[in-house]
Write a protein that holds these residues in place. Structure first.
Motif, short mmCIF file in Angstrom:
data_model
loop_
_atom_site.label_atom_id
_atom_site.label_comp_id
_atom_site.label_asym_id
_atom_site.label_seq_id
_atom_site.Cartn_x
_atom_site.Cartn_y
_atom_site.Cartn_z
N LEU A 54 0.83 -1.20 0.00
CA LEU A 54 0.00 0.00 0.00
C LEU A 54 0.87 1.25 0.00
CD1 LEU A 54 -2.51 -0.98 2.84
CD2 LEU A 54 -2.95 -1.05 0.37
N ASN A 55 0.41 2.26 -0.71
CA ASN A 55 1.03 3.57 -0.59
C ASN A 55 0.11 4.42 0.29
OD1 ASN A 55 -1.03 4.77 -2.21
ND2 ASN A 55 0.12 4.29 -4.07
N ASN A 109 -1.87 6.90 -0.37
CA ASN A 109 -3.22 7.10 -0.92
C ASN A 109 -4.09 5.86 -0.74
OD1 ASN A 109 -2.79 9.76 -1.77
ND2 ASN A 109 -1.86 9.06 -3.68
N ASP A 110 -3.49 4.69 -0.94
CA ASP A 110 -4.23 3.44 -0.75
C ASP A 110 -4.69 3.30 0.70
OD1 ASP A 110 -3.65 2.71 -3.42
OD2 ASP A 110 -1.85 1.60 -2.82
N ALA A 147 -7.49 5.63 1.60
CA ALA A 147 -8.79 5.17 1.12
C ALA A 147 -9.35 4.06 2.00
CB ALA A 147 -8.67 4.68 -0.33
N LEU A 148 -8.47 3.19 2.50
CA LEU A 148 -8.92 2.08 3.35
C LEU A 148 -9.27 2.52 4.77
CD1 LEU A 148 -6.31 -0.67 2.39
CD2 LEU A 148 -8.76 -0.69 1.88
#
Length: 108
Positions: A19-20, A22-23, A26-27
């Motif tokens: 994951l970065n 941004n990922d 979002a989570l």
């Protein structure tokens, strides 16, 4: 709280899940900018954000904060729940032996 330990754990968990920022944002619902500040040790996380991040990364809050080294205590609970009665007795014997009897372990 050791912000460096938190930053290291957060980074490690993100790498493990590919994951970065941004990922993860979002989570978790924590902004990417805030996650970046955590990773760089520029901000101490709020309790609410630690919970959101731990849930998104599927690790315990204690692990993320560096309070213990088992990243997935949920897995341990899951495995315990399917253990036989005899195996559960063995596990409790080990926990009582190595964890001491400080009122923190109760058989269920």
């Amino acid at each position: 709280m050791d912000i460096n330990k938190f930053s290291e754990r957060l980074s490690h968990c993100m790498q493990e899940h590919h994951l970065n920022g941004n990922d993860l944002a979002a989570l978790s619902g924590v902004t990417a900018a805030t996650i970046s500040r955590y990773l760089n040790g520029l901000r101490t996380p709020t309790v609410d954000n630690v919970v959101l991040l731990a849930d998104a990364l599927d690790v315990s809050v204690d692990y993320l904060l560096g309070r213990h080294n088992v990243p997935d205590d949920k897995m341990l609970v899951s495995l315990y729940s399917i253990a036989s009665s005899d195996d559960k007795r063995v596990l409790w014997t080990l926990l009582e032996r190595y964890g001491g009897n400080h009122g923190t372990t109760k058989r269920q």
